[in-house]
Design a protein around this motif. Structure first.
Motif, PDB file in Angstrom:
ATOM      1  N   MET A 242      10.286  -8.795   7.677  1.00  0.00           N
ATOM      2  CA  MET A 242      10.344  -7.709   6.705  1.00  0.00           C
ATOM      3  C   MET A 242       9.623  -8.173   5.444  1.00  0.00           C
ATOM      4  SD  MET A 242      11.506  -4.593   6.546  1.00  0.00           S
ATOM      5  CE  MET A 242      12.646  -4.615   7.943  1.00  0.00           C
ATOM      6  N   TYR A 243       8.516  -7.497   5.112  1.00  0.00           N
ATOM      7  CA  TYR A 243       7.652  -7.951   4.031  1.00  0.00           C
ATOM      8  C   TYR A 243       7.970  -7.247   2.713  1.00  0.00           C
ATOM      9  CZ  TYR A 243       4.798 -10.524   7.371  1.00  0.00           C
ATOM     10  OH  TYR A 243       4.359 -11.427   8.310  1.00  0.00           O
ATOM     11  N   PRO A 244       8.409  -8.004   1.708  1.00  0.00           N
ATOM     12  CA  PRO A 244       8.716  -7.404   0.402  1.00  0.00           C
ATOM     13  C   PRO A 244       7.503  -6.712  -0.215  1.00  0.00           C
ATOM     14  CG  PRO A 244       9.564  -9.647   0.524  1.00  0.00           C
ATOM     15  CD  PRO A 244       8.692  -9.447   1.721  1.00  0.00           C
ATOM     16  N   HIS A 245       7.755  -5.554  -0.848  1.00  0.00           N
ATOM     17  CA  HIS A 245       6.767  -4.822  -1.665  1.00  0.00           C
ATOM     18  C   HIS A 245       5.645  -4.182  -0.868  1.00  0.00           C
ATOM     19  CE1 HIS A 245       8.892  -6.769  -4.858  1.00  0.00           C
ATOM     20  NE2 HIS A 245       8.464  -7.961  -4.495  1.00  0.00           N
ATOM     21  N   GLU A 246       5.648  -4.335   0.445  1.00  0.00           N
ATOM     22  CA  GLU A 246       4.575  -3.745   1.250  1.00  0.00           C
ATOM     23  C   GLU A 246       4.988  -2.360   1.740  1.00  0.00           C
ATOM     24  OE1 GLU A 246       1.682  -4.882   1.540  1.00  0.00           O
ATOM     25  OE2 GLU A 246       1.764  -7.062   1.272  1.00  0.00           O
ATOM     26  N   ALA A 247       3.998  -1.467   1.830  1.00  0.00           N
ATOM     27  CA  ALA A 247       4.243  -0.106   2.273  1.00  0.00           C
ATOM     28  C   ALA A 247       3.898   0.025   3.756  1.00  0.00           C
ATOM     29  CB  ALA A 247       3.454   0.876   1.413  1.00  0.00           C
ATOM     30  N   HIS A 248       3.304   1.144   4.149  1.00  0.00           N
ATOM     31  CA  HIS A 248       3.022   1.387   5.563  1.00  0.00           C
ATOM     32  C   HIS A 248       1.710   0.721   5.956  1.00  0.00           C
ATOM     33  CE1 HIS A 248       3.753   3.428   9.325  1.00  0.00           C
ATOM     34  NE2 HIS A 248       2.522   3.915   9.325  1.00  0.00           N
ATOM     35  N   GLY A 249       1.765  -0.572   6.041  1.00  0.00           N
ATOM     36  CA  GLY A 249       0.581  -1.365   6.350  1.00  0.00           C
ATOM     37  C   GLY A 249       0.425  -2.474   5.342  1.00  0.00           C
ATOM     38  N   PRO A 250       0.490  -3.745   5.752  1.00  0.00           N
ATOM     39  CA  PRO A 250       0.376  -4.872   4.824  1.00  0.00           C
ATOM     40  C   PRO A 250      -0.932  -4.815   4.055  1.00  0.00           C
ATOM     41  CG  PRO A 250       0.990  -5.618   7.036  1.00  0.00           C
ATOM     42  CD  PRO A 250       0.635  -4.181   7.144  1.00  0.00           C
ATOM     43  N   ALA A 251      -0.880  -5.182   2.756  1.00  0.00           N
ATOM     44  CA  ALA A 251      -2.080  -5.082   1.930  1.00  0.00           C
ATOM     45  C   ALA A 251      -2.334  -6.305   1.066  1.00  0.00           C
ATOM     46  CB  ALA A 251      -1.994  -3.840   1.039  1.00  0.00           C
ATOM     47  N   SER A 252      -1.318  -7.089   0.743  1.00  0.00           N
ATOM     48  CA  SER A 252      -1.537  -8.239  -0.134  1.00  0.00           C
ATOM     49  C   SER A 252      -2.052  -9.436   0.655  1.00  0.00           C
ATOM     50  CB  SER A 252      -0.243  -8.615  -0.850  1.00  0.00           C
ATOM     51  OG  SER A 252       0.656  -9.245   0.035  1.00  0.00           O
ATOM     52  N   GLU A 253      -2.705 -10.344  -0.061  1.00  0.00           N
ATOM     53  CA  GLU A 253      -3.307 -11.508   0.590  1.00  0.00           C
ATOM     54  C   GLU A 253      -2.253 -12.374   1.278  1.00  0.00           C
ATOM     55  OE1 GLU A 253      -5.488 -15.582  -0.887  1.00  0.00           O
ATOM     56  OE2 GLU A 253      -6.268 -13.680  -1.656  1.00  0.00           O
ATOM     57  N   GLU A 254      -1.184 -12.666   0.561  1.00  0.00           N
ATOM     58  CA  GLU A 254      -0.160 -13.539   1.131  1.00  0.00           C
ATOM     59  C   GLU A 254       0.465 -12.935   2.381  1.00  0.00           C
ATOM     60  OE1 GLU A 254      -0.058 -14.365  -3.365  1.00  0.00           O
ATOM     61  OE2 GLU A 254      -0.563 -12.727  -2.003  1.00  0.00           O
ATOM     62  N   THR A 255       0.728 -11.640   2.333  1.00  0.00           N
ATOM     63  CA  THR A 255       1.355 -10.988   3.484  1.00  0.00           C
ATOM     64  C   THR A 255       0.432 -10.998   4.690  1.00  0.00           C
ATOM     65  OG1 THR A 255       2.711  -9.559   2.087  1.00  0.00           O
ATOM     66  CG2 THR A 255       2.321  -8.832   4.334  1.00  0.00           C
ATOM     67  N   LEU A 256      -0.822 -10.676   4.483  1.00  0.00           N
ATOM     68  CA  LEU A 256      -1.746 -10.606   5.609  1.00  0.00           C
ATOM     69  C   LEU A 256      -1.988 -11.972   6.246  1.00  0.00           C
ATOM     70  CD1 LEU A 256      -4.091  -7.949   4.092  1.00  0.00           C
ATOM     71  CD2 LEU A 256      -3.053  -7.780   6.353  1.00  0.00           C
ATOM     72  N   LEU A 257      -2.081 -12.995   5.431  1.00  0.00           N
ATOM     73  CA  LEU A 257      -2.239 -14.328   6.000  1.00  0.00           C
ATOM     74  C   LEU A 257      -0.994 -14.741   6.787  1.00  0.00           C
ATOM     75  CD1 LEU A 257      -4.045 -16.214   3.088  1.00  0.00           C
ATOM     76  CD2 LEU A 257      -5.035 -15.428   5.254  1.00  0.00           C
ATOM     77  N   ASP A 258       0.165 -14.438   6.234  1.00  0.00           N
ATOM     78  CA  ASP A 258       1.398 -14.751   6.951  1.00  0.00           C
ATOM     79  C   ASP A 258       1.483 -13.961   8.256  1.00  0.00           C
ATOM     80  OD1 ASP A 258       4.369 -15.948   6.573  1.00  0.00           O
ATOM     81  OD2 ASP A 258       4.477 -13.961   7.482  1.00  0.00           O
ATOM     82  N   LEU A 259       1.125 -12.692   8.181  1.00  0.00           N
ATOM     83  CA  LEU A 259       1.177 -11.841   9.364  1.00  0.00           C
ATOM     84  C   LEU A 259       0.328 -12.416  10.489  1.00  0.00           C
ATOM     85  CD1 LEU A 259       2.246  -8.939  10.224  1.00  0.00           C
ATOM     86  CD2 LEU A 259      -0.065  -8.161   9.711  1.00  0.00           C
ATOM     87  N   TRP A 260      -0.893 -12.823  10.159  1.00  0.00           N
ATOM     88  CA  TRP A 260      -1.766 -13.373  11.184  1.00  0.00           C
ATOM     89  C   TRP A 260      -1.236 -14.695  11.730  1.00  0.00           C
ATOM     90  CZ3 TRP A 260      -5.351 -11.628  14.254  1.00  0.00           C
ATOM     91  CH2 TRP A 260      -6.012 -10.432  13.924  1.00  0.00           C
ATOM     92  N   THR A 261      -0.608 -15.476  10.859  1.00  0.00           N
ATOM     93  CA  THR A 261      -0.024 -16.738  11.344  1.00  0.00           C
ATOM     94  C   THR A 261       1.004 -16.463  12.427  1.00  0.00           C
ATOM     95  OG1 THR A 261      -0.279 -17.639   9.113  1.00  0.00           O
ATOM     96  CG2 THR A 261       1.131 -18.860  10.632  1.00  0.00           C
ATOM     97  N   ARG A 262       1.851 -15.498  12.166  1.00  0.00           N
ATOM     98  CA  ARG A 262       2.933 -15.217  13.113  1.00  0.00           C
ATOM     99  C   ARG A 262       2.409 -14.495  14.349  1.00  0.00           C
ATOM    100  NH1 ARG A 262       7.492 -16.677  10.133  1.00  0.00           N
ATOM    101  NH2 ARG A 262       7.037 -16.813   7.908  1.00  0.00           N
ATOM    102  N   TRP A 263       1.386 -13.670  14.194  1.00  0.00           N
ATOM    103  CA  TRP A 263       0.761 -13.071  15.376  1.00  0.00           C
ATOM    104  C   TRP A 263       0.205 -14.161  16.295  1.00  0.00           C
ATOM    105  CZ3 TRP A 263      -2.749  -8.359  13.692  1.00  0.00           C
ATOM    106  CH2 TRP A 263      -1.930  -7.315  13.256  1.00  0.00           C
ATOM    107  N   VAL A 264      -0.537 -15.079  15.710  1.00  0.00           N
ATOM    108  CA  VAL A 264      -1.153 -16.130  16.511  1.00  0.00           C
ATOM    109  C   VAL A 264      -0.091 -16.989  17.184  1.00  0.00           C
ATOM    110  CG1 VAL A 264      -2.497 -18.267  16.366  1.00  0.00           C
ATOM    111  CG2 VAL A 264      -3.323 -16.196  15.226  1.00  0.00           C
TER     112      VAL A 264
END
Length: 853
Positions: free
Chosen positions: A810-832
């Motif tokens: 659950m990503y703080p402050h994000e709406a319907h689709g991640p947009a911040s740099e930190e969130t997107l990098l984290d998202l890809w880490t966990r996807w991989v």
């Protein structure tokens, strides 16, 4: 209790991770439990953070046609700290209260402006404040100045740049109020700017009482009211007071030369402003009370009025009721007026109205003012109905009844009217039963009309295009004419029935107004996609185009249509070439029911023919039948450049995966498409895996499926109703259709009229059948209708309770689709990590070094 700023509600900045995995997996894959933000392997991070913002598209051409305006950014993505700044979400309106502006202005990344020569591509930077973000840059009508919003930490101001000396200076003495109205407007002479400021005598912000003094009260209507499940609505009287306080602003006119401003009227909840070209009157759209607890702010009631510079309301143009569902806008009081806009010659308003509407009585230019209403000779013959006439009306200040003049009328329904710069030529659009007719009327002989084109809207492949327009001398959009005023220009795109062989080809046609003769003066080449982004002269001999192909990064070119000479104006870079130039194949597959659809497979550039682990990325779409699906494919462009963005799933090819981007048709042989939802999910999955495996692209025993929003919904269903997938990635999804009981997507029936359908489609009802490891991620501030974060929370709770393998981020402050740099990098880490562990390695041990840190 009121909603506090979101940063207070989500004060913990660490990523909250809930995960349910067997204990043996915990030991093998400990990084999944880390609550700090993670960074993916470099091969992935470099694709996500590629500096695509350095690339330029030339489209914002100045009035002098010498320069394009380009915005520059100091980074690819906004930092999480920008999203974390305190903001309110009142009735779906998000704004930063301390800075008095819409939240978007705080999270954008534009930091500068530059001019680019339209004929040589040379660039020069515009001076802007170092400590501000920039938005809303706008040319003055004469092209000698630029104005823009400068967003500082706690306030927004308007700056104006004099292009003769390159100097910028602040012209607002008080901060701009950019919460509801988010723009400003120039006067035609470039001397004034109209905008909304924070009121000078603003009271203190309302304080919520420690002990409630009121409560929210709702009452059902006496009719069915099928509203959407809006995520954020006003919770009560205090939030209503808070909303009113933060959107009430002062309309002003600012002299850009001396910074003096004139307040116009009293502070109001101004939604938009539209000054006339002369700067003497303003169309003001105001939001009005009472507010609603069942619909968001954009459905609240509004009134549209004309004000003079003293703030006097001269006339009410329309009065839109609050749209709470059953009432809708059909009861709005617009007095039969439509297509209301300022005339390009500065002489009042243009509007359309039918006989007896607009504002009776309407004076015709040739009316006999002495006609006797009781003259029996003027009475209609018995049984003969008076014809309704559609009228084009000029309405002059001060906008009284007697100031209306009919300048053209016809028996046919007028959809819209456009003008030449001097307003002496009308271009009328009529539409009836999907048949469109555009014709010209010269006001010195209005009895004659000249057809520009007639078009049957059902004839997709013979679309003639649209009238080209440009900014007139007073800043109002006008139809583009040849210098001799004898021709107009149509721009459009030629599509072909065999779209796999023939790509769409944009074109420009020149049409002689009186004869209707047409000449094609530009058309895109066949082997690339060339789109006109600007015209540099009235004869349309010089144009700027954007050119691209699957192998060519989009760039802008100057083209001389007379000589054929061309020169490159930009030097854009394909920063994701390892992904954009990967191997691709597009092919059609056929389901068991005979339904055919398209699939595209992307493979690593160095793929050696060995079947790869893969992921299907999809988004379900409902289709009535095969014909409906085929019609929606007609705009396919084989010459598109495969652009890569922050969440492009194709990036996984760099991790050794085959990425399958598949259309995902939902259809039923009889009935509504959703009658066959689950069947379609199963059959789509089957045929896509069979086809890609038979072609040797994928290892069918190492497959995942994923999607965002409705794609997440499809992912959960696919993992429940098939056993093909080792893992799934589901973002911002809905997993319980009973929480959207009045319809969703194209679903027409409510829960009680379509109970079996809702139950069949709802993943949480069948969660015990889920096969594979499901990763769910969700923005904690998701504002999308129907995908509240509670869906992921409840789905995880269910999967955890029945011993399934799942994770939720659950990503703080994000709406319907991640947009911040930190969130997107984290998202890809966990996807991989998820994909490597459960798909590539089938749940076997993967080292931390391989997973990324």
């Amino acid at each position: 209790m009121t909603k506090l700023p979101t940063t207070i509600l989500h004060s913990v900045l660490l990523l909250i991770v809930f995960i349910s995995i067997p204990q043996t997996v915990f030991a093998q894959n400990p990084t999944n439990l880390r609550e700090q933000y993670l960074t993916p392997p470099n091969e992935i991070a470099e694709e996500v953070l590629a500096p695509r913002h350095h690339n330029v598209t030339l489209y914002n051409l100045g009035p002098s046609q010498e320069y394009f305006l380009n915005t520059t950014q100091n980074r690819t993505l906004s930092p999480l700290s920008a999203f974390s700044k305190p903001y309110y979400n009142l009735g779906g309106l998000q704004f930063n209260p301390d800075a008095n502006r819409n939240r978007y202005f705080t999270t954008n990344t534009t930091s500068g402006l530059q001019l680019i020569g339209s004929r040589n591509g040379e660039t020069s930077n515009i001076q802007t404040p170092d400590d501000a973000l920039i938005s809303s840059a706008s040319w003055s009508p004469d092209g000698t100045k630029l104005a823009y919003f400068a967003h500082f930490e706690n306030e927004t101001h308007i700056y104006v740049t004099n292009l003769k000396n390159g100097r910028s200076r602040q012209v607002t003495r008080r901060p701009v109020l950019a919460t509801l109205n988010t723009s400003f407007e120039w006067s035609a002479d470039g001397q004034y700017i109209f905008t909304v400021l924070v009121p000078g005598n603003r009271a203190n912000v309302p304080k919520e009482p420690a002990t409630p003094t009121s409560l929210q009260v709702k009452m059902t209507s006496d009719k069915e009211n099928r509203l959407r499940t809006y995520p954020d609505l006003l919770s009560g009287k205090f939030e209503a007071q808070l909303l009113k306080y933060h959107v009430t602003g002062q309309l002003v006119r600012i002299n850009v030369n001396n910074r003096r401003f004139t307040e116009i009227g009293e502070p109001a909840m101004i939604r938009s402003i539209d000054p006339d070209p002369k700067g003497e009157h303003i169309i003001v759209e105001r939001m009005t009370e009472p507010f609603s607890y069942i619909v968001p702010v954009y459905s609240f009631a509004t009134v549209e009025e004309i004000w003079d510079l003293n703030g006097n309301m001269l006339i009410e143009l329309s009065n839109s009721l609050i749209n709470e569902g059953i009432s809708g806008f059909e009861e709005d009081e617009n007095y039969g007026r439509r297509d209301i806009k300022w005339r390009p010659d500065g002489e009042g308003l243009s509007l359309l109205a039918n006989t007896g509407e607009g504002m009776a009585p309407i004076r015709d230019n040739d009316d006999d003012q002495n006609a006797d209403d009781n003259d029996s000779d003027s009475e209609e013959e018995e049984g003969e109905e008076e014809k309704t006439m559609n009228r084009v009306i000029q309405w002059l200040p001060p906008f009284d009844e007697e100031d209306m003049n009919v300048i053209y009328e016809t028996e046919h329904e007028i959809e819209s009217v456009s003008y030449s710069a001097d307003a002496n030529i009308l271009f009328i659009e009529e539409e009836s039963q999907n048949n469109e007719h555009i014709y010209a009327v010269f006001l010195d002989s209005p009895e004659e009309t000249y057809t520009i084109y007639k078009h049957d809207g059902d004839d997709f492949y013979e679309d003639p295009g649209n009238l080209m327009e440009q900014a007139g001398g007073m800043g109002v959009s006008v139809v583009r004419l040849s210098p001799d005023q004898n021709s107009v220009f149509l721009s459009g795109t030629q599509y072909y029935e065999n779209y796999e062989e023939n790509a769409p080809r944009p074109f420009i046609d020149q049409v002689d107004i009186r004869s209707g003769e047409k000449e094609r003066i530009f058309q895109s080449a066949e082997n690339v996609y060339e789109n006109v982004t600007a015209v540099l002269d009235n004869e349309i001999t010089e144009i700027v185009i954007s050119r691209e192909s699957p192998q060519i990064q989009p760039d802008s070119w100057l083209v001389n249509l007379e000589t054929g000479d061309e020169s490159k104006l930009t030097s854009n870079v394909d920063y994701n070439s390892a992904v954009t130039q990967a191997q691709r194949e597009r092919f059609k597959v056929k389901r068991a029911d005979g339904f055919e659809f398209w699939v595209e497979v992307t493979l690593p550039s160095d793929w050696d023919g060995t079947p790869l682990p893969g992921i299907i990325w999809h988004y379900p779409s409902e289709f009535d039948d095969q014909e409906d699906y085929d019609e929606r494919q007609r705009r396919h462009n084989k010459n598109d450049f495969p652009g890569i963005y922050h969440r492009s799933i194709d990036i996984l090819v760099k991790r050794g995966y085959a990425v399958v981007n598949a259309d995902w048709p939902i259809s039923a042989e009889m009935g509504d498409p959703n009658d066959g939802f689950v069947w379609s999910i199963v059959q789509n999955s089957t045929v896509v895996i069979d086809s890609t495996a038979n072609r040797g692209y994928i290892d069918r025993d190492r497959m995942a499926i994923g999607g965002h929003s409705y794609g997440a919904f499809g992912t959960a269903n696919a993992m429940i109703h098939t056993s093909f997938f080792k893992a799934g990635i589901a973002g911002d999804g809905n997993y319980n259709r009973t929480l959207t009981p009045l319809g969703f997507q194209r679903e027409p029936r409510d829960l009680w009229r379509g109970f079996d359908r809702y139950v069949q489609m709802t993943p949480i009802f069948w969660a015990d059948r889920l096969d594979g490891a499901l990763l769910m991620y969700h923005g904690a501030a998701d504002q999308n209708v129907g995908t509240w974060p509670t869906h992921s929370r409840r789905m995880f709770h269910a999967l955890n309770g029945i011993g399934k393998t799942a994770a939720m981020y659950m990503y703080p402050h994000e709406a319907h689709g991640p947009a911040s740099e930190e969130t997107l990098l984290d998202l890809w880490t966990r996807w991989v990590q998820w994909m490597d562990h459960y798909v590539k390695n089938k749940g076997e041990h993967v080292s931390e070094a391989e997973l990324g840190e």
